[in-house]
Motif scaffolding. Structure first.
Motif, PDB file in Angstrom:
ATOM      1  N   GLN A  78       0.827  -1.201   0.000  1.00 23.13           N
ATOM      2  CA  GLN A  78       0.000   0.000   0.000  1.00 23.13           C
ATOM      3  C   GLN A  78       0.865   1.257   0.000  1.00 23.13           C
ATOM      4  OE1 GLN A  78      -3.768  -0.241   2.431  1.00 23.13           O
ATOM      5  NE2 GLN A  78      -2.591  -1.808   3.514  1.00 23.13           N
ATOM      6  N   ILE A  79       0.446   2.208  -0.802  1.00 24.26           N
ATOM      7  CA  ILE A  79       1.089   3.517  -0.871  1.00 24.26           C
ATOM      8  C   ILE A  79       0.086   4.533  -0.355  1.00 24.26           C
ATOM      9  CG2 ILE A  79       2.026   5.300  -2.395  1.00 24.26           C
ATOM     10  CD1 ILE A  79       2.776   3.014  -4.337  1.00 24.26           C
ATOM     11  N   VAL A  80       0.542   5.414   0.525  1.00 23.52           N
ATOM     12  CA  VAL A  80      -0.306   6.486   1.059  1.00 23.52           C
ATOM     13  C   VAL A  80       0.313   7.821   0.666  1.00 23.52           C
ATOM     14  CG1 VAL A  80      -1.324   7.527   3.106  1.00 23.52           C
ATOM     15  CG2 VAL A  80      -1.019   5.039   3.004  1.00 23.52           C
ATOM     16  N   LEU A  81      -0.449   8.653  -0.030  1.00 26.22           N
ATOM     17  CA  LEU A  81       0.010   9.971  -0.440  1.00 26.22           C
ATOM     18  C   LEU A  81      -0.547  10.990   0.547  1.00 26.22           C
ATOM     19  CD1 LEU A  81      -0.784   9.560  -4.260  1.00 26.22           C
ATOM     20  CD2 LEU A  81       1.336   8.980  -3.048  1.00 26.22           C
ATOM     21  N   GLU A  82       0.305  11.477   1.428  1.00 24.05           N
ATOM     22  CA  GLU A  82      -0.108  12.395   2.493  1.00 24.05           C
ATOM     23  C   GLU A  82       0.932  13.507   2.617  1.00 24.05           C
ATOM     24  OE1 GLU A  82      -1.485  14.689   4.645  1.00 24.05           O
ATOM     25  OE2 GLU A  82      -2.873  12.984   4.766  1.00 24.05           O
ATOM     26  N   PRO A  83       0.610  14.716   2.151  1.00 23.11           N
ATOM     27  CA  PRO A  83       1.609  15.797   2.175  1.00 23.11           C
ATOM     28  C   PRO A  83       1.899  16.370   3.551  1.00 23.11           C
ATOM     29  CG  PRO A  83      -0.491  16.607   1.352  1.00 23.11           C
ATOM     30  CD  PRO A  83      -0.636  15.120   1.493  1.00 23.11           C
ATOM     31  N   ASP A  84       1.015  16.143   4.511  1.00 22.60           N
ATOM     32  CA  ASP A  84       1.168  16.736   5.844  1.00 22.60           C
ATOM     33  C   ASP A  84       2.114  15.870   6.679  1.00 22.60           C
ATOM     34  OD1 ASP A  84       0.945  17.793   8.391  1.00 22.60           O
ATOM     35  OD2 ASP A  84      -1.203  18.166   8.233  1.00 22.60           O
ATOM     36  N   ARG A 100       5.419  -5.676  10.527  1.00 26.83           N
ATOM     37  CA  ARG A 100       5.551  -6.326   9.227  1.00 26.83           C
ATOM     38  C   ARG A 100       4.531  -5.828   8.204  1.00 26.83           C
ATOM     39  NH1 ARG A 100       6.511 -10.273  12.943  1.00 26.83           N
ATOM     40  NH2 ARG A 100       4.365 -11.026  12.876  1.00 26.83           N
ATOM     41  N   HIS A 101       4.039  -4.613   8.387  1.00 24.92           N
ATOM     42  CA  HIS A 101       3.119  -4.055   7.399  1.00 24.92           C
ATOM     43  C   HIS A 101       3.883  -3.650   6.142  1.00 24.92           C
ATOM     44  CE1 HIS A 101       4.502   0.139   7.724  1.00 24.92           C
ATOM     45  NE2 HIS A 101       4.718  -0.134   8.999  1.00 24.92           N
ATOM     46  N   ARG A 102       3.140  -3.434   5.065  1.00 20.29           N
ATOM     47  CA  ARG A 102       3.732  -2.963   3.803  1.00 20.29           C
ATOM     48  C   ARG A 102       3.087  -1.642   3.386  1.00 20.29           C
ATOM     49  NH1 ARG A 102       3.888  -7.440  -0.685  1.00 20.29           N
ATOM     50  NH2 ARG A 102       5.258  -5.862  -1.614  1.00 20.29           N
ATOM     51  N   ILE A 103       2.875  -0.778   4.366  1.00 17.81           N
ATOM     52  CA  ILE A 103       2.276   0.537   4.138  1.00 17.81           C
ATOM     53  C   ILE A 103       3.397   1.561   4.036  1.00 17.81           C
ATOM     54  CG2 ILE A 103       0.742   2.306   5.068  1.00 17.81           C
ATOM     55  CD1 ILE A 103      -0.624  -0.009   6.678  1.00 17.81           C
ATOM     56  N   ARG A 104       3.464   2.270   2.931  1.00 18.99           N
ATOM     57  CA  ARG A 104       4.506   3.268   2.709  1.00 18.99           C
ATOM     58  C   ARG A 104       3.858   4.631   2.499  1.00 18.99           C
ATOM     59  NH1 ARG A 104       6.418  -0.375   4.632  1.00 18.99           N
ATOM     60  NH2 ARG A 104       7.979  -1.832   3.868  1.00 18.99           N
ATOM     61  N   VAL A 105       4.237   5.593   3.343  1.00 12.76           N
ATOM     62  CA  VAL A 105       3.665   6.942   3.258  1.00 12.76           C
ATOM     63  C   VAL A 105       4.631   7.843   2.503  1.00 12.76           C
ATOM     64  CG1 VAL A 105       2.737   8.902   4.533  1.00 12.76           C
ATOM     65  CG2 VAL A 105       2.455   6.584   5.440  1.00 12.76           C
ATOM     66  N   ARG A 106       4.123   8.495   1.468  1.00 13.50           N
ATOM     67  CA  ARG A 106       4.930   9.428   0.686  1.00 13.50           C
ATOM     68  C   ARG A 106       4.446  10.849   0.964  1.00 13.50           C
ATOM     69  NH1 ARG A 106       4.992   6.389  -5.284  1.00 13.50           N
ATOM     70  NH2 ARG A 106       6.065   4.477  -4.576  1.00 13.50           N
ATOM     71  N   PRO A 107       5.360  11.779   1.300  1.00  9.58           N
ATOM     72  CA  PRO A 107       4.964  13.142   1.646  1.00  9.58           C
ATOM     73  C   PRO A 107       4.737  14.025   0.421  1.00  9.58           C
ATOM     74  CG  PRO A 107       7.323  12.910   1.912  1.00  9.58           C
ATOM     75  CD  PRO A 107       6.810  11.554   1.504  1.00  9.58           C
ATOM     76  N   VAL A 108       3.720  13.667  -0.376  1.00 13.21           N
ATOM     77  CA  VAL A 108       3.404  14.426  -1.596  1.00 13.21           C
ATOM     78  C   VAL A 108       1.894  14.632  -1.667  1.00 13.21           C
ATOM     79  CG1 VAL A 108       5.403  13.600  -2.895  1.00 13.21           C
ATOM     80  CG2 VAL A 108       3.260  12.317  -2.976  1.00 13.21           C
ATOM     81  N   ASP A 109       1.507  15.648  -2.423  1.00  8.54           N
ATOM     82  CA  ASP A 109       0.074  15.873  -2.610  1.00  8.54           C
ATOM     83  C   ASP A 109      -0.493  14.812  -3.548  1.00  8.54           C
ATOM     84  OD1 ASP A 109      -0.412  17.073  -5.522  1.00  8.54           O
ATOM     85  OD2 ASP A 109       1.464  17.912  -4.763  1.00  8.54           O
TER      86      ASP A 109
END
Length: 264
Positions: A78-84, A100-109
């Motif tokens: 999972q990819i999360v796009l969260e600029p805040d 062991r999650h596969r959640i990746r947060v990217r700091p972009v709008d």
């Protein structure tokens, strides 16, 4: 801009940004989805075949839905796009993700992040993003729809959480916009919102292929509160007179008093 996490009497946590509730998280029960529209997003996801899903979330907040996906479909990338970044740091500290999650947060709008996704890389794109309680303009126009179409696999789904006033005129234009790229669009919402009795949320479900309307209808019928489902034909008729938002769209209408939020 202020972000905070408040614990409630049931042991769960509400994530707020500028006073607007963004998420509800129960660390002990990731399947507890308190906001009705999050339940609607989840039931649409549940119509997809069992197993891991590649999901891109536009909007992160408390990461409620990514936690639910990880719990129900372990190992899903999972990819999360969260600029805040301040919000993300607070959530990571106060509401840690499972091991062991596969959640990746990217700091972009959202729109920038969508444009960076590989072609045909996502099974699902979920747009659930708000700025001061309003859906950002760049997530309602044809630029968004085209980027989602490019990134979604042929069998994939786009899910959009929309907030609108009685009459749902803004939502109708977003439906018309999405249909320029993904022809099959349905709506799910609390019955009193769909009937125009109050400001609230509706969930748009869209795909390149026909939706599983029978399964969506069955799951909506089992909801524990009054919920309305409009299939593709009904939704297309309803939005037929609405003009798509070109390019970058328009912000959704401002919400009522943030203290008047509902939860279930």
């Amino acid at each position: 801009m202020t972000v905070e996490v408040q614990r409630d009497e049931r042991g769960g946590f509400v994530v707020l940004r500028d006073g607007h509730p963004q998420s509800y998280v129960d660390l002990d029960d990731p399947q507890l989805l308190v906001f009705d529209y999050v339940q609607h997003l989840a039931l649409a996801l549940d119509t997809l075949p069992p197993g891991r899903l590649a999901v891109t979330h536009v909007g992160g907040a408390g990461l409620t839905l990514p936690r639910w996906v990880e719990h129900t479909r372990p190992g899903s990338p999972q990819i999360v796009l969260e600029p805040d970044e301040e919000l993300t740091a607070l959530v990571r500290r106060e509401l840690p993700l499972p091991r062991r999650h596969r959640i990746r947060v990217r700091p972009v709008d959202g729109l920038s992040g969508l444009s960076e996704l590989r072609d045909d890389s996502a099974d699902v794109v979920v747009i659930d993003a708000f700025d001061a309680g309003r859906v950002p303009a760049d997530l309602t126009g044809t630029d968004m729809a085209q980027q989602v179409h490019r990134a979604l696999r042929t069998s994939g789904l786009l899910l959009v959480n929309l907030a609108d006033e009685p009459g749902l005129r803004h939502a109708a234009r977003v439906v018309a916009t999405v249909r320029t790229a993904l022809p099959h669009v349905a709506l799910i919402g609390a019955t009193e919102v769909v009937k125009g009795r109050r400001f609230g949320n509706v969930v748009l479900v869209a795909g390149q292929q026909p939706l599983d309307a029978a399964e969506l209808s069955r799951r909506v019928a089992r909801s524990d509160f009054p919920t309305t489902f409009w299939g593709s034909a009904r939704t297309a008729r309803w939005a037929a007179g609405s003009a798509p938002f070109p390019g970058v769209g328009e912000f959704s209408p401002p919400p009522p008093d943030p203290g008047a939020w509902r939860r279930r």
